[in-house]
Design an enzyme around this catalytic site. Structure first.
Site, mmCIF file in Angstrom:
data_model
loop_
_atom_site.group_PDB
_atom_site.id
_atom_site.type_symbol
_atom_site.label_atom_id
_atom_site.label_comp_id
_atom_site.label_asym_id
_atom_site.label_seq_id
_atom_site.Cartn_x
_atom_site.Cartn_y
_atom_site.Cartn_z
ATOM 1 N N GLU A 38 0.819 -1.211 0.000
ATOM 2 C CA GLU A 38 0.000 0.000 0.000
ATOM 3 C C GLU A 38 0.858 1.269 0.000
ATOM 4 O O GLU A 38 1.744 1.430 0.858
ATOM 5 C CB GLU A 38 -0.942 -0.018 1.213
ATOM 6 C CG GLU A 38 -1.848 1.196 1.329
ATOM 7 C CD GLU A 38 -2.720 1.437 0.094
ATOM 8 O OE1 GLU A 38 -3.309 0.475 -0.419
ATOM 9 O OE2 GLU A 38 -2.791 2.594 -0.354
ATOM 10 N N THR A 82 -5.652 1.593 -5.600
ATOM 11 C CA THR A 82 -5.231 0.196 -5.396
ATOM 12 C C THR A 82 -5.813 -0.722 -6.465
ATOM 13 O O THR A 82 -5.131 -1.603 -6.990
ATOM 14 C CB THR A 82 -5.722 -0.342 -4.036
ATOM 15 O OG1 THR A 82 -5.416 0.594 -3.024
ATOM 16 C CG2 THR A 82 -5.078 -1.676 -3.701
ATOM 17 N N HIS A 198 -1.526 3.308 4.655
ATOM 18 C CA HIS A 198 -2.508 4.074 3.861
ATOM 19 C C HIS A 198 -2.712 5.454 4.461
ATOM 20 O O HIS A 198 -2.807 5.606 5.673
ATOM 21 C CB HIS A 198 -3.838 3.315 3.800
ATOM 22 C CG HIS A 198 -4.802 3.872 2.788
ATOM 23 N ND1 HIS A 198 -5.417 5.099 2.925
ATOM 24 C CD2 HIS A 198 -5.232 3.368 1.603
ATOM 25 C CE1 HIS A 198 -6.188 5.325 1.871
ATOM 26 N NE2 HIS A 198 -6.095 4.295 1.053
ATOM 27 N N ASP A 257 1.573 0.073 -4.964
ATOM 28 C CA ASP A 257 0.377 0.205 -5.816
ATOM 29 C C ASP A 257 0.259 1.588 -6.464
ATOM 30 O O ASP A 257 -0.167 1.713 -7.606
ATOM 31 C CB ASP A 257 -0.904 -0.188 -5.064
ATOM 32 C CG ASP A 257 -1.210 0.654 -3.835
ATOM 33 O OD1 ASP A 257 -0.340 1.436 -3.387
ATOM 34 O OD2 ASP A 257 -2.334 0.520 -3.296
ATOM 35 N N HIS A 258 0.652 2.640 -5.744
ATOM 36 C CA HIS A 258 0.538 4.020 -6.257
ATOM 37 C C HIS A 258 1.266 4.921 -5.271
ATOM 38 O O HIS A 258 1.737 4.452 -4.241
ATOM 39 C CB HIS A 258 -0.932 4.439 -6.397
ATOM 40 C CG HIS A 258 -1.747 4.163 -5.164
ATOM 41 N ND1 HIS A 258 -1.633 4.900 -4.010
ATOM 42 C CD2 HIS A 258 -2.653 3.186 -4.888
ATOM 43 C CE1 HIS A 258 -2.448 4.398 -3.093
ATOM 44 N NE2 HIS A 258 -3.073 3.357 -3.591
HETATM 45 C C1 GP9 Z 1 -9.065 -0.573 0.465
HETATM 46 C C2 GP9 Z 1 -7.651 -0.448 0.046
HETATM 47 C C3 GP9 Z 1 -7.205 0.986 -0.059
HETATM 48 O O1 GP9 Z 1 -9.577 -1.864 0.478
HETATM 49 O O2 GP9 Z 1 -7.391 -1.167 -1.095
HETATM 50 O O3 GP9 Z 1 -7.662 1.578 -1.189
HETATM 51 P P1 GP9 Z 1 -7.003 2.844 -1.912
HETATM 52 O O4 GP9 Z 1 -7.607 4.064 -1.305
HETATM 53 O O5 GP9 Z 1 -5.535 2.833 -1.730
HETATM 54 O O6 GP9 Z 1 -7.399 2.632 -3.327
HETATM 55 MN MN MN Z 2 -3.794 1.791 -2.333
#
Ligand code: GP9
Ligand code: MN
Length: 424
Positions: A38, A82, A198, A257-258
């Site tokens: 994340e 994500t 996150h 992921d980003h």
């Molecule tokens: C939520 C997680 C976070 O289930 O994948 O999402 P994001 O905000 O990073 O897309």
């Molecule tokens: Mn994410």
């Protein structure tokens, strides 16, 4: 209609990159474990905060001879965050220019990696995630991708002290995942989606093992602490994989992921990076780490400086697994192939190459960060980037894969999946 799929097919097949014979099939038959890291950006790897490594475990993996570590990989996500990254990892197709492809296009036909691997001897496919299965409309997409199991929050102990922000904290999450993972038929294909790192990066004091940053911008400062927590959770997971015996027969693919720190934090990031973060530098910060780790690499790992994006990961991994991708519709190419083209589109049409970065039609020299005039070459690269994104969007909006007959591929039947049936 079917003439559109022919256009997409001709284009993607013309850019097909031959596998590298040194790596093709090197990891054939191994269990596959993807881990979505994340919000992890590449600048965190080997970064030292007050003289201390932030992610010591990942740093050690990046140097391991059984890891292919890609340091010039860029995220290509849009508003689907994500889920956009997941979409690219498993389809090698770009996400959408607006909105989330998971939310709006789950009814499409896909030829996604979990189902593809079932045609290649894989016996079980599963996702693990400590949040509700409806978040990002994951449940519906996973059925379309051919996932047999989805261990969502209903399979975990979502108790006080273990749940924060979007869901289960990474340490209990990996711990409680182990019995489910061990119950799968091998070889399996699996995906883990971490959560603790996150935005806005909260963590209770007793779980912080590194001091915060000192920029005065709390999300940037806390980011170091949740990244360290994630790093420790990953080390714990690797140890559990070793103890279970799964480690020896698995490949672990980890990707950021980003971005975690948005462009609204340039001032704090200037302090973190020790240089002025302007538009050019902000674009360079869109690198996300990619680790392909497997004892089966037998020392053939190394730090790779190849430029690439998230769409390129699928063909890279498939070739390592010995899967022929020639007939697959995919926008990415194998990062290990000598034919891989190092032009990396961002979702907004900007792009990066090893030599220069183009943002909003302005060209910057990667070595100096100074503006350069556009040339025939930069214009040609831009046209290619636009063509890729345009054809990818055509494919998704037109649900064109339903017209593409991939030999040996059997369309997953949505009605055959029930993600609440596994033993808890
Ligand atoms: C939520 C997680 C976070 O289930 O994948 O999402 P994001 O905000 O990073 O897309
Ligand atoms: Mn994410």
């Amino acid at each position: 209609d079917s003439s559109d799929i022919t256009e997409v097919e001709n284009f993607t097949k013309a850019s097909y990159a031959e596998p590298n014979s040194e790596y093709f099939g090197q990891l054939k038959g191994k269990n596959v474990i993807y881990i979505s890291l994340e919000s992890l950006q590449s600048f965190m790897i080997d970064y030292k905060l007050n003289g201390q490594e932030v992610t010591p475990f990942l740093n050690s993996l990046a140097k391991d001879s059984n890891t292919l570590y890609f340091k010039n990989l860029f995220h290509q996500t849009g508003q689907g965050k994500t889920s956009d990254a997941e979409f690219m990892m498993e389809n090698s197709i770009y996400p959408l220019p607006q909105g989330s492809v998971f939310s709006t296009k789950a009814e499409n036909t896909y030829q996604a990696l979990p189902q593809l691997l079932k045609e290649n001897g894989y016996k079980d496919t599963a996702v693990f995630h400590g949040n509700n299965k409806s978040f990002w409309n994951r449940e519906e997409n996973y059925k379309a991708f051919g996932y047999d199991h989805f261990f969502d929050e209903s399979y975990y102990n979502m108790v006080d002290g273990h749940v924060l922000n979007y869901g289960l904290e990474d340490k209990p999450y990996f711990k409680e995942s182990m019995p489910y993972l061990e119950s799968l038929k091998q070889p399996f294909y699996t995906k883990f989606i971490t959560l603790t790192n996150h935005f806005p990066y909260p963590l209770s004091d007793d779980k912080k093992t590194i001091a915060p940053g000192d920029t005065g911008d709390s999300s940037v400062d806390n980011y170091f602490q949740t990244a360290r927590y994630m790093d420790e959770a990953l080390e714990q997971f690797f140890n559990d994989l070793k103890e279970s015996g799964l480690y020896e027969n698995s490949v672990i693919v980890m990707y950021g992921d980003h971005y975690g720190i948005s462009e609204n934090h340039k001032k704090a990031m200037s302090k973190v990076m020790g240089k002025d973060i302007n538009d050019f530098e902000e674009a360079q910060l869109q690198r996300v780490p990619l680790f392909i780790h497997a004892p089966g690499l037998e020392g053939k790992g190394g730090v790779k400086d190849t430029y690439g994006g998230q769409v390129d990961v699928r063909p890279t991994v498939e070739h390592l697994l010995g899967v022929d991708t020639k007939n697959q519709i995919q926008f990415g190419t194998d990062l290990l192939s000598k034919d891989h083209q190092q032009i990396v589109p961002f979702r907004n049409g900007d792009f990066v190459t090893p030599e220069y970065t183009q943002l909003d039609d302005k060209v910057y020299d990667n070595t100096t960060g100074e503006k350069l005039p556009s040339t025939e070459e930069t214009k040609k690269d831009q046209e290619l980037v636009q063509k890729k994104l345009e054809l990818s969007d055509k494919l998704v909006y037109g649900d064109l894969l339903r017209f593409y007959d991939l030999k040996g591929f059997e369309q997953p039947k949505r009605s055959s999946f029930d993600y609440s049936k596994d033993d808890k």
